[in-house]
Design a protein around this motif. Structure first.
Motif, PDB file in Angstrom:
ATOM      1  N   ASN A 153       0.832  31.605  -3.193  1.00 59.39           N
ATOM      2  CA  ASN A 153       1.083  31.032  -1.745  1.00 59.39           C
ATOM      3  C   ASN A 153       1.252  29.402  -1.789  1.00 59.39           C
ATOM      4  N   CYS A 154       1.887  28.908  -2.756  1.00 61.31           N
ATOM      5  CA  CYS A 154       1.927  27.411  -2.784  1.00 61.31           C
ATOM      6  C   CYS A 154       3.573  27.300  -3.010  1.00 61.31           C
ATOM      7  N   TYR A 155       4.063  26.167  -2.367  1.00 54.48           N
ATOM      8  CA  TYR A 155       5.452  25.900  -2.328  1.00 54.48           C
ATOM      9  C   TYR A 155       5.596  24.150  -2.394  1.00 54.48           C
ATOM     10  N   PRO A 156       6.574  24.052  -2.910  1.00 52.07           N
ATOM     11  CA  PRO A 156       7.040  22.535  -2.755  1.00 52.07           C
ATOM     12  C   PRO A 156       6.782  21.769  -1.506  1.00 52.07           C
ATOM     13  N   VAL A 157       5.967  20.513  -1.576  1.00 55.14           N
ATOM     14  CA  VAL A 157       6.080  19.791  -0.292  1.00 55.14           C
ATOM     15  C   VAL A 157       7.209  19.347   0.162  1.00 55.14           C
ATOM     16  N   PHE A 158       7.867  19.837   1.497  1.00 55.14           N
ATOM     17  CA  PHE A 158       9.056  19.620   1.960  1.00 55.14           C
ATOM     18  C   PHE A 158       9.181  17.921   2.534  1.00 55.14           C
ATOM     19  N   LEU A 159      10.112  17.289   2.242  1.00 56.22           N
ATOM     20  CA  LEU A 159      10.269  15.973   2.684  1.00 56.22           C
ATOM     21  C   LEU A 159      11.285  15.955   4.036  1.00 56.22           C
ATOM     22  N   ASP A 160      10.602  15.961   5.009  1.00 56.97           N
ATOM     23  CA  ASP A 160      11.119  15.963   6.351  1.00 56.97           C
ATOM     24  C   ASP A 160      11.143  14.407   6.632  1.00 56.97           C
ATOM     25  N   ARG A 161      12.321  13.794   5.987  1.00 54.24           N
ATOM     26  CA  ARG A 161      12.828  12.226   6.019  1.00 54.24           C
ATOM     27  C   ARG A 161      12.735  11.581   7.222  1.00 54.24           C
ATOM     28  N   GLU A 162      13.337  12.268   8.286  1.00 55.31           N
ATOM     29  CA  GLU A 162      13.422  11.800   9.766  1.00 55.31           C
ATOM     30  C   GLU A 162      12.324  11.338  10.335  1.00 55.31           C
ATOM     31  N   GLU A 163      11.374  12.623  10.246  1.00 58.60           N
ATOM     32  CA  GLU A 163      10.009  12.472  10.693  1.00 58.60           C
ATOM     33  C   GLU A 163       9.081  11.491   9.894  1.00 58.60           C
ATOM     34  N   ARG A 200       0.760  -1.438  -0.061  1.00 58.20           N
ATOM     35  CA  ARG A 200      -0.050  -0.056   0.008  1.00 58.20           C
ATOM     36  C   ARG A 200       0.762   1.222  -0.082  1.00 58.20           C
ATOM     37  N   ILE A 201       0.705   2.207  -0.862  1.00 58.43           N
ATOM     38  CA  ILE A 201       1.558   3.194  -1.006  1.00 58.43           C
ATOM     39  C   ILE A 201       0.623   4.498  -1.183  1.00 58.43           C
ATOM     40  N   TYR A 202       1.009   5.609  -0.581  1.00 53.71           N
ATOM     41  CA  TYR A 202       0.496   6.959  -0.620  1.00 53.71           C
ATOM     42  C   TYR A 202       1.215   7.679  -1.638  1.00 53.71           C
ATOM     43  N   VAL A 203       0.725   8.410  -2.787  1.00 56.97           N
ATOM     44  CA  VAL A 203       1.582   9.209  -3.444  1.00 56.97           C
ATOM     45  C   VAL A 203       1.203  10.818  -3.079  1.00 56.97           C
ATOM     46  N   CYS A 204       2.029  11.315  -2.568  1.00 55.99           N
ATOM     47  CA  CYS A 204       2.154  12.659  -1.893  1.00 55.99           C
ATOM     48  C   CYS A 204       1.952  13.683  -3.053  1.00 55.99           C
ATOM     49  N   ASN A 205       1.450  14.970  -2.842  1.00 54.52           N
ATOM     50  CA  ASN A 205       1.168  16.022  -3.665  1.00 54.52           C
ATOM     51  C   ASN A 205       2.574  16.583  -3.867  1.00 54.52           C
ATOM     52  N   ILE A 206       2.944  17.152  -5.108  1.00 53.73           N
ATOM     53  CA  ILE A 206       4.174  17.916  -5.312  1.00 53.73           C
ATOM     54  C   ILE A 206       4.145  19.128  -4.623  1.00 53.73           C
ATOM     55  N   MET A 207       2.958  19.953  -4.658  1.00 53.86           N
ATOM     56  CA  MET A 207       3.035  21.455  -4.248  1.00 53.86           C
ATOM     57  C   MET A 207       1.863  21.501  -3.036  1.00 53.86           C
ATOM     58  N   THR A 208       2.171  22.367  -2.136  1.00 49.59           N
ATOM     59  CA  THR A 208       1.058  22.627  -0.976  1.00 49.59           C
ATOM     60  C   THR A 208      -0.139  23.219  -1.716  1.00 49.59           C
ATOM     61  N   GLN A 209      -1.226  23.064  -0.944  1.00 46.91           N
ATOM     62  CA  GLN A 209      -2.487  23.894  -1.521  1.00 46.91           C
ATOM     63  C   GLN A 209      -3.043  24.454  -0.690  1.00 46.91           C
ATOM     64  N   PRO A 210      -3.345  26.194  -0.976  1.00 48.18           N
ATOM     65  CA  PRO A 210      -3.762  27.057  -0.092  1.00 48.18           C
ATOM     66  C   PRO A 210      -5.414  26.724   0.215  1.00 48.18           C
ATOM     67  N   GLY A 211      -5.506  26.770   1.418  1.00 48.71           N
ATOM     68  CA  GLY A 211      -6.824  26.437   2.006  1.00 48.71           C
ATOM     69  C   GLY A 211      -6.939  25.095   2.446  1.00 48.71           C
ATOM     70  N   GLU A 212      -5.915  24.095   2.268  1.00 46.51           N
ATOM     71  CA  GLU A 212      -5.862  22.718   2.667  1.00 46.51           C
ATOM     72  C   GLU A 212      -4.602  22.546   3.229  1.00 46.51           C
ATOM     73  N   THR A 213      -3.488  22.570   2.234  1.00 45.63           N
ATOM     74  CA  THR A 213      -2.242  21.867   3.077  1.00 45.63           C
ATOM     75  C   THR A 213      -1.125  23.234   3.190  1.00 45.63           C
ATOM     76  N   GLU A 214      -1.566  24.229   3.342  1.00 42.93           N
ATOM     77  CA  GLU A 214      -0.419  25.436   3.419  1.00 42.93           C
ATOM     78  C   GLU A 214       0.778  25.066   4.484  1.00 42.93           C
TER      79      GLU A 214
END
Length: 458
Positions: A407-417, A351-365
């Protein structure tokens, strides 16, 4: 004089070699097409052999039944002719000649037969029938894939997956209440067909034409303006078939869809969200417009019943993919159906989750990859996937500047978290960047290739 003759001979030899090479280029293509019919798994050779055995047995049975009396003279005549031929022409000439002639007639007859069938079944296609059969067998042997989501993200994924398997089931949210879908939902009382329409168009064989047709929006007309043809088509089919599930199945047959599209539930689901500032927002389309930080999300009714076919597809799946798409309005609404999230959590397959490339205003800022995972975990109460696919490279500076204005930016990969959450990270370049507009999306073919490679490695 001898030098001139030598030059002439060399030119002649070079010319003959060129002709042989040209013939060689043409001949293998024809032979390759013939030998493709010998490929394993086509289910053609066995039936040809059985047919040939049937012809022989039919002739033998007829001969035994009539005690051979009418064909004695025919056999004697054939024997006399064959004897004359072998006495006149040496056997080492007549034998190979007859063999070559027989093989030629077999190949010629088979080629013309296949050509006639191909012309009847695919009059406007350049593909050979054997190639179609090989592709059909390969896709039917593909893994049973369940893709869960909504919006344009899910249809993008399906557009790539359909080249690897025909055993695809798309489970789609029905919480949409905006645009044409919202109008049909309010005025007619049907479940929103928009995301389902996108998925059907993506899985159809004639994707380009169907996409244009299904996505066509009427620009004029009293009551028609703003509606898409696909939404109206599915709404009409729902009225005819009795419910959305039957309407999707009927539409899929008509449109030659590769796979299945299923709504997560047949209940009339509406979303609500509680924001960090205390506001309670009702309706999927209003959540993003509220421009707030989502603290909690739910739906009415609280525990919508899952579509039985969707649960069955998850339980029989070889591979489950969640996303991509808007986190709170496309992905999570499917997981608000209790039996769906339980079925995913209990699945013993990759099972795999495909994460979005960019953040989305109003949802995942400001969301990182780990925060996307935590949002899903909060809704499900447990982990429902094993790995997360993350885009490796950032978009170009031009795209970053264009997105920054929204106000959209690439979703940062915090690998350790992410690792601390017990989730494996799959890094890959699966982005498609439009140079003219600066928009970035998942590339359907790269995305599907990476997902199937990860599945194969598992």
């Amino acid at each position: 004089m001898s030098i001139g003759l030598l030059k002439h001979a060399l030119r002649k030899l070079k010319s003959d070699r060129g002709k042989l090479a040209a013939v060689g280029k043409r001949t293998p293509k024809q032979f390759n097409r013939w030998f493709k019919w010998l490929s394993p798994g086509l289910l053609v050779k066995r039936w040809l052999v059985i047919s040939a055995i049937g012809v022989v047995l039919t002739a033998l049975g007829l001969a035994i039944w009539i005690k051979l009396t009418p064909i004695y003279r025919l056999i004697e005549f054939v024997s006399a002719v064959l004897g004359t031929i072998t006495n006149t022409v040496p056997s080492y000439v007549s034998g190979p000649f007859a063999l070559a002639l027989g093989l030629f007639l077999i190949f010629w007859g088979q080629t013309r037969t296949v050509g006639s069938i191909t012309e009847a079944l695919q009059p406007d296609s350049d593909r050979e029938l054997v190639d179609v059969l090989l592709a059909h067998r390969r896709l039917n042997r593909g893994p049973k894939i369940v893709a869960i989501g909504g919006g344009t993200g899910l249809s993008t994924l399906l557009r790539g997956l359909k080249h690897y398997s025909a055993n695809i089931t798309a489970i789609v949210t029905v919480a949409d209440d905006g645009g044409s879908s919202g109008r049909l939902r309010r005025e007619i009382g049907v479940l929103p067909p928009g995301d389902i329409r996108n998925c059907i168009a993506a899985l159809a064989d004639e994707e380009k034409l169907l996409t244009e047709l299904f996505q066509y929006r009427f620009q004029a007309g009293d009551g028609l303006s703003g509606h898409s043809f696909g939404n109206l088509f599915l709404t009409a089919m729902t009225e005819i078939a009795g419910d959305l599930e039957k309407a999707i199945a009927a539409s899929s047959q008509v449109l030659a869809v590769r796979g299945k599209v299923l709504p997560a539930t047949l209940s009339d689901v509406s979303l609500w969200a509680e924001l960090a500032d205390g506001r309670l927002i009702q309706g999927e389309s209003n959540i993003t417009k509220a421009k707030g930080q989502i603290r909690q999300i739910g739906c009415h009714p609280t525990d919508p019943p899952a579509l039985p076919a969707a649960i069955r597809a998850i339980e029989e799946a070889d591979y489950i993919i969640i996303g991509p798409g808007s986190l709170y309005t496309s992905v999570i609404p499917n997981l608000l159906v209790p039996r769906i999230r339980e079925a995913i959590a209990n699945a013993k397959v990759p099972r795999i989750y495909v994460c979005n490339i960019m953040t989305q205003p109003g949802e995942t800022e400001g969301y990182t990859v780990a925060e996307h995972i935590r949002a899903i975990d909060r809704v499900c109460g447990k982990r429902v996937f094993d790995a997360v696919l993350v885009q490796r490279q950032s978009p170009s500076p031009q795209s970053l500047l264009r997105y920054a204005q929204e106000n959209c930016y690439p979703v940062f990969l915090d690998r350790e978290e992410v690792t601390n959450l017990g989730c494996r990270v799959v890094l890959a370049n699966v982005m498609d960047e439009d140079e003219e507009t600066g928009y970035v999306r998942h590339d359907p073919h790269r995305l599907a290739r990476v997902l199937l490679r990860w599945y194969g490695g598992r």
